[in-house]
Design an enzyme around this catalytic site. Structure first.
Site, PDB file in Angstrom:
ATOM      1  N   SER A   1      52.403  62.471   6.657  1.00 14.58           N
ATOM      2  CA  SER A   1      53.675  62.287   5.971  1.00 14.58           C
ATOM      3  C   SER A   1      54.021  60.806   5.776  1.00 14.58           C
ATOM      4  CB  SER A   1      54.769  62.949   6.800  1.00 14.58           C
ATOM      5  OG  SER A   1      56.007  62.426   6.453  1.00 14.58           O
ATOM      6  N   CYS A   2      54.804  60.536   4.708  1.00 12.31           N
ATOM      7  CA  CYS A   2      55.261  59.157   4.457  1.00 12.31           C
ATOM      8  C   CYS A   2      56.625  58.910   5.087  1.00 12.31           C
ATOM      9  CB  CYS A   2      55.374  58.884   2.959  1.00 12.31           C
ATOM     10  SG  CYS A   2      53.784  58.768   2.171  1.00 12.31           S
ATOM     11  N   ILE A   3      57.247  59.944   5.602  1.00  4.46           N
ATOM     12  CA  ILE A   3      58.602  59.738   6.151  1.00  4.46           C
ATOM     13  C   ILE A   3      58.708  60.198   7.602  1.00  4.46           C
ATOM     14  CG2 ILE A   3      59.959  59.675   4.052  1.00  4.46           C
ATOM     15  CD1 ILE A   3      60.491  62.737   4.669  1.00  4.46           C
TER      16      ILE A   3
END
Lengths: 173, 103
Positions: free
Chosen positions: B101-103
């Protein structure tokens, strides 16, 4: 003259000499949802990689931390080429609300937090956030009008001083 | 890449994540943690590690936001427990793959 230029060119001995990114300094100058999320995701992503991150909110970017406005940010349908929509269509009343709701729905599906929640996450993650003094004066905003995580209202000079150092980068959004 | 831990060969990929969870145990976790700059794993660390492993088993994608809402720890504490890249570091120690994930 040509010789001089050539002599000044940096000599790179090793191709794989990498300088790690140590700090990202974001300047957020717009309050369109697309710009705000781009900035927040990049800042949060930096912290997740162990990179320091700072956001300087200036001009309309201040809306993203303005307590009265941060829950009501929109995505622009006029003058936004990313919308793939003719400008006249974007100007139809209700179109911006429609596009904003669409985008919010998609972000919810992706488990993206709302702007106020995202700000809480950024603060907890150690992102340093500052308001721009000139913009705050212009919009007659005080520190109390802004999200609690805003550390201070600072000048452009202060911002540059904080951004100094090896491996520190400035990104304008 | 293979590292010997208590006479057991443990497999890692080039980024330092374990490739076979069946090889994971507390000693392996402590060895990875020490390498990542965390000399002592406190009971809180273990709680987070167990939670991450459960999430991975249930195929729940891991994000910082989810850790914050886990009820086990909050985001600020998570960054303090696993400094400099908490999600990646905690995943490494937990023996689970790198979160995408990027978050």
């Amino acid at each position: 003259m040509e010789d001089l230029l050539l002599n000044d060119a940096p000599v790179i001995n090793e191709v794989d000499q990498k300088e790690p990114v140590r700090k990202m300094n974001f300047i957020l100058s717009k309050a369109g949802l697309d710009s705000v999320y781009a900035c927040f995701i990049m800042a949060n992503g930096a912290r997740m990689e162990g990179i320091e991150a700072e956001i300087f909110f200036t001009f309309f970017g201040l809306d993203a931390v303005n307590k009265k406005r941060m829950e009501h940010l929109h995505v622009a349908t006029v003058g936004n080429p990313g919308m793939h929509m003719p400008t006249v269509l974007g100007a139809i009343p209700g179109m911006e609300t429609f596009a904003t709701n669409m985008m919010k729905k998609q972000m919810e599906d992706l488990d993206l937090p709302t702007v106020p929640e995202f700000l809480e996450i950024l603060e907890a993650s150690g992102v340093e956030m500052y308001g721009c003094k000139l913009a705050a004066d212009m919009f007659k905003l005080k520190k109390e009008d802004l999200f609690e995580g805003i550390k201070d209202i600072i000048t452009v000079g202060d911002f540059y001083a904080k951004a100094s150092g090896k491996g520190s980068h400035i990104v304008f959004i | 890449m293979t590292t010997l831990v208590n006479e057991k060969n443990v497999q890692f990929n080039e980024e330092g994540f374990m490739t076979d969870f069946s090889q994971w145990d507390k000693e392996v976790a402590e060895m990875i943690a020490a390498k990542e700059g965390i000399p002592v794993l406190t009971p809180k660390h273990w709680e987070v590690i167990n939670w991450l492993q459960e999430q991975h088993k249930s195929k729940n994608p891991l994000t910082i936001r989810k850790v914050g809402g886990s009820g086990i720890t909050d985001i600020k504490e998570f960054y303090a427990l696993f400094p400099n890249g908490p999600l990646k570091k905690a995943a490494k120690i937990s023996g689970i793959p790198k979160p995408v994930s990027c978050i």
